[in-house]
Design an enzyme around this catalytic site. Structure first.
Site, PDB file in Angstrom:
ATOM      1  N   ASP A  30       0.882  -1.176   0.000  1.00 10.08           N
ATOM      2  CA  ASP A  30       0.000   0.000   0.000  1.00 10.08           C
ATOM      3  C   ASP A  30       0.921   1.228   0.000  1.00 10.08           C
ATOM      4  O   ASP A  30       0.919   2.009   0.938  1.00 10.08           O
ATOM      5  CB  ASP A  30      -0.940   0.000   1.200  1.00 10.08           C
ATOM      6  CG  ASP A  30      -0.218  -0.039   2.536  1.00 10.08           C
ATOM      7  OD1 ASP A  30       0.960  -0.472   2.578  1.00 10.08           O
ATOM      8  OD2 ASP A  30      -0.809   0.383   3.550  1.00 10.08           O
ATOM      9  N   ASP A  43       6.688   1.491   2.563  1.00 11.40           N
ATOM     10  CA  ASP A  43       6.695   0.509   1.479  1.00 11.40           C
ATOM     11  C   ASP A  43       7.714   0.889   0.405  1.00 11.40           C
ATOM     12  O   ASP A  43       8.328   0.010  -0.208  1.00 11.40           O
ATOM     13  CB  ASP A  43       5.312   0.409   0.844  1.00 11.40           C
ATOM     14  CG  ASP A  43       4.259  -0.043   1.822  1.00 11.40           C
ATOM     15  OD1 ASP A  43       3.858  -1.209   1.760  1.00 11.40           O
ATOM     16  OD2 ASP A  43       3.845   0.770   2.662  1.00 11.40           O
TER      17      ASP A  43
END
Length: 279
Positions: free
Chosen positions: A11, A16
């Site tokens: 996400d 990330d």
């Protein structure tokens, strides 16, 4: 010996982005594809951000797939206070790739296909809410037995980072987390919020990490700036234990499959990986 095959489900916010860059910099890793989901930011942002990270790493060859835009049940949530409204620190790039660079195939179908094409070889690393994974196992119940391993996030001693007891990804879609923990009967490894807190790196390392004279380091500095300036609060709305991962110390639950809780990390090796990711 062949490279370790990874399938990333993300996400994409700032964290990330770091994870993707770590994976791409590892010489013994092959990233087969990246599936996107809602979470830190809206799905469309997650997809854009993933493409943007791949552009910075000159890895536009890695396919990116659009996945779930919302949890199975319950309300939508995001982490825009921490990651910025766009998920990457509100530091836009006018030259960023557009959504036309996404694969036509959906994330859930791609996840099933890539694992099926590489039986017993794929490590699935999910760093966002587990909606894509839950939908995939419902469509193909045999999927987990084809995986080499599953790596997810969670909590260990009920120390939450979003609610009193809940880690963000589990709170963002508790039903999907339940499905994954009960139906993915493959080697499963959980990197808990407590694990992150106990193995945190000092700010002095962060300064050194971002000071590298590379395009990747400058990119990370731009998107990381918002995170370093945000004051973090705890969301306590709703039921205290929603999204809490329950550990069955007394073995009262009828589950035969056991998960491995990650507790320690080789910090010096991890620092080296972090530095290499921005070179």
């Amino acid at each position: 010996m062949g490279k370790t095959k990874l399938l990333l489900d993300v996400d994409t916010g700032v964290d990330d982005a770091q994870g993707i860059m770590l994976a791409l910099a590892a010489p013994d890793v092959q990233v087969l594809g990246i599936t996107c989901t809602h979470g830190n930011t809206a799905l469309e942002n997650s997809c854009r951000n993933t493409l943007r990270v791949l552009k910075e790493c000159q890895r536009g060859d890695i396919p990116v797939y659009r996945g779930s835009a919302e949890p199975l049940l319950g309300r939508m949530m995001d982490a825009s206070d921490f990651h910025g409204k766009d998920g990457l620190g509100d530091a836009p790039d006018p030259q960023a790739p557009g959504l036309d660079q996404l694969q036509a195939e959906g994330a859930v179908a791609a996840l099933i296909r890539l694992v099926t094409e590489n039986p017993g070889e794929v490590n699935l690393v999910a760093t966002g809410p587990l909606t894509n994974l839950a939908l995939a196992v419902k469509l193909d119940p045999s999927l987990p037995e084809k995986l080499k391993g599953l790596y997810i996030m969670g909590v260990f001693h009920s120390r939450g980072n979003t609610t009193v007891c809940g880690e963000f990804n589990f709170v963002a879609d508790p039903e999907s987390a339940f499905i994954v923990l009960t139906q993915y009967r493959c080697p499963t490894f959980i990197a808990s919020w407590e694990f992150s807190c106990r193995n945190k790196l000092p700010w002095s390392f962060c300064d050194e990490w971002l000071a590298q004279d590379t395009g990747k380091a400058r990119f990370m500095g731009r998107i990381y700036n918002h995170t370093m300036e945000v004051a973090v609060s705890v969301e306590t709305e709703g039921q205290y234990a929603r999204g809490m991962m329950v550990l069955d110390y007394m073995e009262l639950l009828p589950h035969k499959h056991k998960a491995t809780i990650i507790k320690k990390v080789d910090q010096e090796k991890f620092k080296g990986m972090m530095m290499n990711a921005l070179k």
